[in-house]
Structure formats: structure tokens, C-alpha cells
Design an enzyme around this catalytic site. Structure first.
Site, PDB file in Angstrom:
ATOM      1  N   GLU A   1      39.463 -10.446  17.683  1.00  0.00           N
ATOM      2  CA  GLU A   1      39.476  -9.658  16.446  1.00  0.00           C
ATOM      3  C   GLU A   1      38.143  -8.985  16.149  1.00  0.00           C
ATOM      4  O   GLU A   1      38.110  -7.874  15.616  1.00  0.00           O
ATOM      5  CB  GLU A   1      39.882 -10.525  15.250  1.00  0.00           C
ATOM      6  CG  GLU A   1      41.377 -10.810  15.161  1.00  0.00           C
ATOM      7  CD  GLU A   1      41.816 -11.946  16.051  1.00  0.00           C
ATOM      8  OE1 GLU A   1      40.948 -12.615  16.654  1.00  0.00           O
ATOM      9  OE2 GLU A   1      43.042 -12.170  16.168  1.00  0.00           O
TER      10      GLU A   1
ATOM     11  N   PHE B   1      43.257 -13.453   9.675  1.00  0.00           N
ATOM     12  CA  PHE B   1      42.304 -13.252  10.773  1.00  0.00           C
ATOM     13  C   PHE B   1      41.425 -12.031  10.540  1.00  0.00           C
ATOM     14  O   PHE B   1      40.575 -11.704  11.367  1.00  0.00           O
ATOM     15  CB  PHE B   1      43.021 -13.214  12.121  1.00  0.00           C
ATOM     16  CG  PHE B   1      43.974 -14.364  12.288  1.00  0.00           C
ATOM     17  CD1 PHE B   1      43.659 -15.616  11.760  1.00  0.00           C
ATOM     18  CD2 PHE B   1      45.191 -14.209  12.917  1.00  0.00           C
ATOM     19  CE1 PHE B   1      44.541 -16.680  11.866  1.00  0.00           C
ATOM     20  CE2 PHE B   1      46.076 -15.270  13.026  1.00  0.00           C
ATOM     21  CZ  PHE B   1      45.754 -16.504  12.504  1.00  0.00           C
TER      22      PHE B   1
ATOM     23  N   GLU C   1      46.674  -6.832  19.032  1.00  0.00           N
ATOM     24  CA  GLU C   1      47.278  -7.852  19.889  1.00  0.00           C
ATOM     25  C   GLU C   1      48.800  -7.693  19.923  1.00  0.00           C
ATOM     26  O   GLU C   1      49.423  -7.590  18.864  1.00  0.00           O
ATOM     27  CB  GLU C   1      46.901  -9.250  19.357  1.00  0.00           C
ATOM     28  CG  GLU C   1      45.413  -9.527  19.487  1.00  0.00           C
ATOM     29  CD  GLU C   1      44.906 -10.626  18.557  1.00  0.00           C
ATOM     30  OE1 GLU C   1      45.718 -11.411  18.035  1.00  0.00           O
ATOM     31  OE2 GLU C   1      43.677 -10.685  18.338  1.00  0.00           O
TER      32      GLU C   1
ATOM     33  N   HIS D   1      48.353 -18.718   7.627  1.00  0.00           N
ATOM     34  CA  HIS D   1      49.098 -17.509   8.006  1.00  0.00           C
ATOM     35  C   HIS D   1      49.851 -16.941   6.798  1.00  0.00           C
ATOM     36  O   HIS D   1      50.894 -16.318   6.959  1.00  0.00           O
ATOM     37  CB  HIS D   1      50.120 -17.811   9.102  1.00  0.00           C
ATOM     38  CG  HIS D   1      49.552 -18.145  10.442  1.00  0.00           C
ATOM     39  ND1 HIS D   1      48.932 -19.334  10.713  1.00  0.00           N
ATOM     40  CD2 HIS D   1      49.500 -17.434  11.602  1.00  0.00           C
ATOM     41  CE1 HIS D   1      48.547 -19.350  11.993  1.00  0.00           C
ATOM     42  NE2 HIS D   1      48.873 -18.211  12.541  1.00  0.00           N
TER      43      HIS D   1
HETATM   44  C1  LIG Z   1      42.437 -15.559  15.659  1.00  0.00           C
HETATM   45  C2  LIG Z   1      43.874 -15.441  15.923  1.00  0.00           C
HETATM   46  N1  LIG Z   1      44.374 -14.249  16.306  1.00  0.00           N
HETATM   47  C3  LIG Z   1      45.691 -14.132  16.535  1.00  0.00           C
HETATM   48  C4  LIG Z   1      46.535 -15.173  16.399  1.00  0.00           C
HETATM   49  C5  LIG Z   1      48.015 -15.036  16.633  1.00  0.00           C
HETATM   50  N2  LIG Z   1      48.403 -15.805  17.812  1.00  0.00           N
HETATM   51  C6  LIG Z   1      48.956 -17.017  17.687  1.00  0.00           C
HETATM   52  S1  LIG Z   1      49.216 -17.740  19.162  1.00  0.00           S
HETATM   53  C7  LIG Z   1      48.618 -16.408  19.990  1.00  0.00           C
HETATM   54  C8  LIG Z   1      48.575 -16.422  21.475  1.00  0.00           C
HETATM   55  C9  LIG Z   1      47.804 -17.556  21.969  1.00  0.00           C
HETATM   56  O1  LIG Z   1      47.777 -17.544  23.360  1.00  0.00           O
HETATM   57  P1  LIG Z   1      47.062 -18.714  24.120  1.00  0.00           P
HETATM   58  O2  LIG Z   1      45.743 -18.999  23.517  1.00  0.00           O
HETATM   59  O3  LIG Z   1      47.061 -18.348  25.557  1.00  0.00           O
HETATM   60  O4  LIG Z   1      47.963 -19.975  23.861  1.00  0.00           O
HETATM   61  P2  LIG Z   1      49.520 -20.163  24.152  1.00  0.00           P
HETATM   62  O5  LIG Z   1      50.256 -19.660  22.960  1.00  0.00           O
HETATM   63  O6  LIG Z   1      49.841 -19.417  25.390  1.00  0.00           O
HETATM   64  O7  LIG Z   1      49.687 -21.624  24.294  1.00  0.00           O
HETATM   65  C10 LIG Z   1      48.212 -15.421  19.092  1.00  0.00           C
HETATM   66  C11 LIG Z   1      47.664 -14.118  19.489  1.00  0.00           C
HETATM   67  C12 LIG Z   1      45.976 -16.389  15.966  1.00  0.00           C
HETATM   68  N3  LIG Z   1      46.737 -17.469  15.749  1.00  0.00           N
HETATM   69  N4  LIG Z   1      44.653 -16.496  15.749  1.00  0.00           N
END
Ligand SMILES: Cc1ncc(C[n+]2csc(CCOP(=O)(O)OP(=O)(O)O)c2C)c(N)n1
Lengths: 329, 327
Positions: free
Chosen positions: A65, A91, A34, A134
Site C-alpha cells: 500500500e 489499510f 491489488e 475491515h
Molecule cells: C495490508 C493489507 N492489504 C490488503 C489486504 C487484503 N488481503 C487479505 S488477504 C490478501 C492476500 C494475502 O496473500 P498471502 O499473504 O500470500 O496469504 P494467503 O492468503 O495466500 O494465505 C490480501 C491482499 C490485507 N488484509 N492487508
């Protein structure tokens, strides 16, 4: 290339160098995860790779994942050498099915028909207020699974050399970095260097006590050793570098010399990998030990958010110094 | 306009301002003064969604949120003082400093909690809805998530089960176009995300997430159907993340002008303000009075939280398990 020349690199740059070198050397090496493409990874480890190797070899994935790890396994079966990044080791819980139930056992279950050259990289650890989901240190989960190798570098030179070895290894490797250690700097040879998995490194020679530690906490132990040296206490600091396979011989040699063992890690003490090291050393070096071994690690609680509580949970240099001093008193 | 509608709009306005000013305080004061740790994911630009949805809910309905949940929490009535305290790690926080920005929770407000593990909150929401149904209650569960979450397996497992077992859960997807750096076109095989759950018989409805009235009306219909027929609903809100992914994001992946342009054109607070002024619901002095009052409220909450006490280090060992006996 000039022989013996060293470069001063951060952990991030050292890991990036390893990926770049291996991708240049072998076009079957691909990277996926990611935000690793244009963004270069949330900790910057894959910066510039997509520009150099293109989006087919450096693939941004959705937040999936299970698929990232499962596809890394499938790609390895199909002849690639994938390096998957899981953004936080917490994760890995999502990716664990592919890693634990499939990657670790596919070769075994097939009676040795397959090799599985895949690496799953992921940052662990706390210390920056990222709280309970985290900040975990989960290496013990993976050391318990036959079929996986587990690597935890502490300094840039090792990070680069071990990642290269992990990529060239035909087994699934869980490569755990530390999210608050990426800016840590150290000397890295300009020349190619492969550091074999399963070989420990004595990071500081000493006579009074063998301290075994890894990842970021190894460097905290080196700081503690410096402080205690001023008090006339001599620590030998041993870095196993890989927990699986574990180089017990180097640890035992050190214990034979010092007669004492302390294991220091950031992970929760109960069920932590320190227990395994202590158990093995007690069995192998009983006669050398002058004192029961000491273990330092986190108490049995998740990582709290607020600073005073988090600093209490994660062993600090001062705590390590105090505990070791008291142990030797 | 009827007085009732006027009052409703002013409620929306006030609640949206509260979120906006709260987040601006995080961005402009807490961040530069290093008053919080880790990172904070701001809700600026998405306020109309939390406010429109929450006004369609009852007080006793549940909300389960994401890493970007300050707005969801404030809309559900969580105290700004308790939230500032939490984000600054103080004992007066809604989670006593154990959780921080990404783990706000307030059971008393039925704000079940933020879950920053992407995808994971949908099965939890479906499970809550199962409990609601089994208890014979007519509450509903509102499950917010970003568009990034619809690519996680957990979302699909939850959507299928919620549809199969007819559970009273509202799946609320906030499509702000980016998941950290990854634009939605590069993460989802189809762009009409309202169709991402149609294989479970769960037809989604796409809603303009910048228009609080549109959000409210869509949410009201969805909540009514979910509550009365005990079944899931799925709404997808088009919105935009005005700020970086989190407070440390350098935003190398999107052009800066994009954010500024979008901000001007699609700012939900400005849109509401303009609509109210244009149709004479309010005059400008009234909007100024509202702004001043809400800003004062936020300033006071922050000032008080800033002076709040820190937890003692050993408090870290509490709450790992309950202290109650086996029942
Ligand atoms: C399972 C998991 N993988 C990766 C992450 C890291 N991460 C945190 S926010 C995010 C992006 C989330 O995007 P979205 O769901 O569109 O929400 P937004 O941040 O745009 O509000 C990621 C990849 C996580 N928190 N949980």
C-alpha cells in the site's frame, strides 16, 4: 445517445462506468491496486477494465500500500492521472504517509509549482461481520488534512458523476465507497454527467427537520424519512456528497427552512465529521435553530464481529427512526 | 521404525486431521448454513506446515498468525469448541465473539493472535522477540505469513531489525502461490523467496511444505538455532492453497483443474497417510479409526458451539480500555 435516458445501475456498475468513460477519454488515466486486473477488484469495481485497456493501464500490484499510494503521487507528478485502489479503507493507514504527508502538501510546499491529479479509492464501513480491522469509517482522518478532497457518494448517479469529477480534478482526492452498498441500485443518466465536488444535494425535501448524512447511511436516512412520513413527520435529507470541500450553504438553507438539524453517520461519533457540521451550523444559523442539533453515530468502540454487537454499534434504520422521533417529540 | 518416530507420525497425523476436518466443517456446514459472517480463509492443503512447525516449538513459545490462521491456532492447541464458537460469534468463543475467524487469539496457549493486515504481523513478532530477549527468556516467536506479505515494507523493516538486534523470531513464509488472485510471479521480482531477506544477512531456507516430516525437521533446526543463538531464522514453505482465497472466492483467476490436480498430487494428509501405510507404520483400519475419532471430536465441538449463547448487544462497549489503574 438518446437524451434524458436513464439506466438502472448498481454502485459498482456506476463506478465502473465512470472509470471506463474517463479511461476512454484520457489515456493518461491509469488504475492500480491489488487484485484489480483479471479479478476486477474484490468488490468488482474494475471488472473488464484490464481487458479493455490492457495491463499497462490497469495494473495489479503486490500487497504494497505504501508503494501504491506513493507511486500514484509520483505518477501524477509525472503527467499521469492515476486512480489507486486500496482494498479496505483500514489499510489507508499504510498508504497514509504518501497521502497525508506528501500528496496533500506537495503543491503547497513547492509554492504552487505542482498539480496532483490523483484519486485514491477505497471501501469503508461495516455491517457484514468483517470485524474491527475491515469495517472502519475513517473519513474524518482525511477531512482534517488541508490539501485533500474527500468524496463519499451515496447513490449510483453521484458515484459516477463524482468519480469522473475526482479524476479530472487536479488535486489529490480520497474517494470513499461503502463495502455493503455496492449492490445498491439507482438511476444513472446514459449521457455524460460530471457532478462537481463541493455541491450538496437535497435528496428529499421536507419541513420538520434537516437530516445531513452521506454514503450508505444517507440511504438509511431516506428509509427512515419514508417511515416517519407515514407518521406525519417530514424530513429534509441533505447529502453533502463531498465532505471536503463542504457545501455549508445548502445545509444552512435547509436548516433555515426546518429550524432543526440532525447529522447521521456510521463513523464513531466522537471526533466524527458530524461534529464539524454541527459546529458550523451552530455558528452560521444560530438564530434559525429551534432546538440543539442531534448527532447519531457509532459509540466509542471498534466494530465487533458478532452480529448482535455489530448491529448495536452501527446505527440501524430503526435506531435512526426512534432517535429522530424522540428528538422531535 | 522406532516407537518414538511412530508416535510422532501419529501425532502429526491426528493434528493434521483435526485441522482438515475443522476446515471442512467450516466449508461444508458453516458456510452453506450461513453460520458465520464476513469471510473465512481456509487452511486446507497447508496443514503440514502448522503441524510440523508447532511440533518443533515448545508449549511456551509464541505464535503470531495471519488471516489464514485456523490451522495455526488448532496446531498450537486452541480448543476447537472455542474456535467454532468464535467463528459463529458466540460468547463462548476464544475472543467472546469480538474477533471472529480473522482475529482468533488465545493468550493461554501463547497463540498471540491472527493479524489479517498483511505484513503488519512481522514487526509485532519482532517486538515480542525483543521482549523475550530483554526478559532473558529462551522462548522463540513463530511468525507465519503468506508470500504476499514479503512485498510489504513492514516485513522488511522487521526482518532487518530482527537481524540487527539478533532477536529470536522465526519468519515462516507459506508460499501457496497466490495472494487472492495475484500469482507470485506477478508480485515478486524474484521467485526464490528464500532470498527476499538475504540483504539483512538472513538466509532463508526453502522447504517442501506438503511433507510434514520435512517441515518438522527444518523447523526443528531453525528453532534450535534461533533459541540457542538468539537470532532470527527464515523458512519458506512451498505449498498450495487448495480452496479459494476465502469462502466467497469465485476463483476466476485460476483454472479449476489446476486446483483438483494439485489437490490429488500434493495433499499433505494423503501423503502422510500413504507414507505411513507404505512403510507399515500403520494399517488402514488404524487410519480409519483415527479419522473417525478426530471427526467425532470436531463434530462434537461444532454441535456444542452451535448451541452456545450470543453476546448481549451492549457488550460491544466492553474491552475498549483496561479497567486497571495506572501502575
Ligand atoms: C495490508 C493489507 N492489504 C490488503 C489486504 C487484503 N488481503 C487479505 S488477504 C490478501 C492476500 C494475502 O496473500 P498471502 O499473504 O500470500 O496469504 P494467503 O492468503 O495466500 O494465505 C490480501 C491482499 C490485507 N488484509 N492487508
Amino acid at each position: 445517445m438518446e437524451k434524458g435516458r436513464m439506466r438502472n445501475l448498481t454502485m459498482t456498475a456506476a463506478l465502473n462506468t465512470a472509470l471506463r468513460e474517463e479511461m476512454r477519454r484520457d489515456e493518461t488515466v491509469i488504475v492500480m491496486g491489488e487484485d484489480i486486473g483479471v479479478y476486477g477488484g474484490v468488490y468488482g469495481v474494475t471488472i473488464g477494465l484490464q481487458r479493455e485497456f490492457g495491463p499497462d493501464r490497469v495494473r495489479d500490484t503486490p500487497i504494497s500500500e505504501m508503494a501504491i499510494a506513493g507511486m500514484a503521487l509520483g505518477a501524477a507528478l509525472g503527467g499521469l492521472r492515476p486512480v489507486a485502489e486500496i482494498m479496505y479503507c483500514d489499510f489507508l493507514a499504510h498508504a497514509a504517509d504518501a497521502i497525508v504527508n506528501n500528496a496533500a502538501k506537495w503543491r503547497y510546499m513547492s509554492g504552487g509549482q505542482y498539480a496532483l491529479p490523483l484519486v485514491v479509492r477505497s471501501p469503508a464501513g461495516g455491517g457484514g461481520g468483517t470485524a474491527a480491522q475491515h469495517s472502519q469509517s475513517l473519513e474524518a482522518w482525511f477531512t482534517h488534512i488541508p490539501g485533500l478532497k474527500v468524496v463519499m457518494p451515496s447513490v449510483p448517479r453521484d458515484a459516477r458523476g463524482l468519480l469522473k469529477a475526482a479524476i479530472r480534478d487536479d488535486n489529490p482526492v480520497v474517494f470513499i465507497e461503502h463495502k455493503h452498498h455496492y449492490t445498491y441500485k439507482g438511476e444513472v443518466p446514459a449521457e455524460e454527467e460530471i457532478i462537481p465536488l463541493g455541491v450538496a444535494d437535497v435528496k428529499r425535501a421536507g419541513t420538520d427537520l434537516t437530516v445531513v448524512s452521506w454514503s450508505r447511511h444517507l440511504t438509511l436516512c431516506l428509509e427512515a424519512a419514508e417511515i416517519l412520513a407515514a407518521e406525519g413527520i417530514s424530513l429534509e435529507v441533505v447529502d453533502p456528497r463531498t465532505l471536503q470541500p463542504l457545501d455549508l450553504a445548502t445545509i444552512c438553507q435547509s436548516v433555515a427552512k426546518t429550524g432543526r438539524l440532525a447529522v447521521v453517520h456510521e463513523a464513531v461519533l466522537f471526533g466524527g465529521f458530524g461534529g464539524e457540521i454541527v459546529a458550523q451550523v451552530v455558528q452560521e444559523c444560530w438564530g434559525d435553530l429551534k432546538q440543539p442539533p442531534l448527532r447519531i453515530g457509532a459509540p466509542f468502540c471498534p466494530i465487533p464481529y458478532s452480529e448482535p454487537m455489530e448491529s448495536f454499534v452501527i446505527p440501524q434504520v430503526t435506531t435512526i427512526v426512534d432517535r429522530l422521533r424522540a428528538y422531535l417529540a | 521404525m522406532e516407537t518414538k518416530d511412530r508416535e510422532l507420525l501419529l501425532h502429526f497425523y491426528e493434528d493434521m486431521l483435526r485441522i482438515r476436518f475443522f476446515e471442512e466443517k467450516v466449508r461444508d456446514v458453516l458456510l452453506p448454513q450461513r453460520l458465520f459472517r464476513g469471510s473465512s480463509h481456509l487452511y486446507i492443503g497447508q496443514e503440514a506446515i502448522a503441524v510440523g512447525v508447532t511440533h518443533a516449538l515448545r508449549d511456551d513459545d509464541y505464535v503470531i498468525s495471519t488471516h489464514r490462521g485456523h490451522g495455526h491456532a488448532l496446531a498450537k492447541g486452541v480448543d476447537p469448541y472455542a474456535m467454532f464458537s468464535e467463528i459463529m460469534g458466540r460468547t463462548t468463543g476464544c475472543c467472546q465473539g469480538y474477533g471472529g475467524s480473522m482475529h482468533l487469539a488465545d493468550a493461554s496457549r501463547r497463540f498471540v493472535g491472527e493479524d489479517p493486515v498483511i505484513g503488519s504481523n512481522s514487526p509485532i513478532a519482532a517486538g515480542l522477540a525483543l521482549a523475550v530477549k530483554q526478559r532473558g527468556s529462551d522462548q522463540v516467536v513463530a511468525n507465519y505469513f503468506g508470500e504476499g506479505a514479503v512485498n510489504a515494507g513492514a516485513f522488511h523493516e522487521a526482518a532487518n531489525l530482527a537481524a540487527l538486534w539478533q532477536l529470536p523470531v522465526l519468519f515462516l513464509c507459506e508460499n501457496n502461490l497466490y495472494a487472492i488472485s495475484v500469482p507470485v510471479e506477478q508480485s515478486s521480482a524474484i521467485q526464490d523467496l528464500e532470498n527476499r531477506a538475504c540483504s539483512y544477512g538472513l538466509a532463508g531456507r526453502r522447504v517442501n511444505g506438503q511433507d510434514v516430516m520435512a517441515v518438522y525437521n527444518a523447523a526443528r533446526e531453525a528453532v534450535a538455532a534461533t533459541r540457542q543463538q538468539s537470532r532470527p531464522s527464515y523458512l519458506v514453505f512451498d505449498t498450495y492453497r487448495f480452496e479459494g482465497h476465502h469462502t466467497a472466492d469465485k476463483e476466476t483467476y485460476r483454472p479449476a483443474e489446476e486446483a483438483v490436480e494439485e489437490f490429488r498430487a500434493r495433499d499433505p494428509v494423503h501423503l502422510l497417510e500413504k507414507a505411513m501405510i507404505d512403510d507399515h507404520t500403520v494399517d488402514i483400519p488404524t487410519t480409519i479409526a483415527y479419522r473417525d475419532r478426530v471427526r467425532e471430536e470436531i463434530d462434537a465441538a461444532f454441535d456444542r458451539a452451535r448451541e452456545a449463547p450470543w453476546p448481549a448487544p451492549e457488550q460491544a462497549l466492553r474491552f475498549v480500555y483496561t479497567e486497571s489503574e495506572v501502575r
